[in-house]
Write an enzyme that holds these catalytic residues in place. Structure first.
Site: not given
Ligand code: AP5
Ligand code: MG
Length: 215
Positions: A13, A88, A127, A160, A171
């Site tokens: 994402k 979410r 990552r 992270r 997660r």
């Molecule tokens: P990346 O682009 O970082 O993936 P992502 O989908 O953004 O993954 P996240 O871990 O950020 O998602 P998440 O939903 O768990 O975390 P968030 O920060 O939203 O890519 C990942 C890796 O893969 C990178 O190294 C990249 O280089 C590589 N990559 C990407 N595309 C690739 C490809 N095509 N091929 C190969 N490699 C690739 O949330 C974190 C925490 O915050 C949650 O657990 C929760 O506690 C809280 N939170 C956030 N939003 C909410 C909400 N709306 N409600 C409640 N709690 C929330």
């Molecule tokens: Mg992310």
């Protein structure tokens, strides 16, 4: 354009949002990034959010929806936005619908990025993120030129705290239980576009951009 990116942890994402915000000239709003900033700055929200994030659980809906509502009212969202990681839960989706209706706005599409579980785990475990500018790398798929150092700003790269095996597993379960039901919610409203998230980041970007241009 008003777009939502949905997908399990590691689906790409954040990676895709960096491209899409430039293509469509709209702000990228990542609730994960906003919450991590609040934790770093030790704000009241950050203090409440921290324990949930460390365990891989969702931060309570009311805290997150208030944070997003405030963000969407800023002037840069007047002509669109790209939400990453919000909504979410169904409750968050309903709160967003109320917020948009209040300002007479509609969503253009919800992009669901689909990636097999084994690939998600591999993406998350490798990552690395720049502490200074937030640029994202992957140890194997997109390594920096110099290990541990950001190509763009020479900042230090870190892993992270929620990217350890135990929290990643929590997660992924939370995604299946609380977030996956959103797919039918948006499919029923004819807003859902399901995109194959495998292949290189460029291949995925092309699929998403082609879909959004046809919306
Ligand atoms: P990346 O682009 O970082 O993936 P992502 O989908 O953004 O993954 P996240 O871990 O950020 O998602 P998440 O939903 O768990 O975390 P968030 O920060 O939203 O890519 C990942 C890796 O893969 C990178 O190294 C990249 O280089 C590589 N990559 C990407 N595309 C690739 C490809 N095509 N091929 C190969 N490699 C690739 O949330 C974190 C925490 O915050 C949650 O657990 C929760 O506690 C809280 N939170 C956030 N939003 C909410 C909400 N709306 N409600 C409640 N709690 C929330
Ligand atoms: Mg992310």
């Amino acid at each position: 354009m008003r777009i939502i990116l949905v997908g399990p942890p590691g689906a790409g994402k954040g990676t895709q949002a960096q491209v899409l915000q430039q293509t469509f000239n709209i702000p990228h709003i990542s609730t994960g990034d906003l919450l991590r900033q609040a934790v770093r700055e030790e704000t009241a929200l950050g203090k409440q959010a921290r324990s949930y994030m460390d365990k891989g659980e969702l931060v309570p809906d009311e805290l997150v929806t208030a944070m997003v509502a405030e963000r969407l009212q800023r002037p840069d969202c007047a002509s669109g936005f790209l939400l990453d990681g919000f909504p979410r839960t169904i409750a968050q989706a309903e709160a967003l619908a109320v917020e948009l209706a209040r300002s007479g706005k509609e969503l253009d599409g919800v992009i669901s990025i689909m990636v097999p579980r084994a690939d998600l785990i591999e993406r998350l475990s490798g990552r690395r993120v720049c502490r200074e500018c937030g640029a994202m790398y992957h140890e194997r798929f997109d390594p920096p030129k110099k290990a541990g150092i950001c190509d763009r700003c020479q900042g230090t790269l870190y892993q992270r705290s929620d990217d350890n095996a135990e929290t990643v597993s929590a997660r992924l379960s939370v995604y299946e239980r609380a977030t996956a039901p959103l797919l039918s919610y948006y499919r029923d409203r004819a807003l859902l576009y399901e995109i194959d998230g495998s292949g290189t980041p460029e291949e995925v970007s092309q699929r998403i951009t082609a879909t959004l241009k046809s919306v």
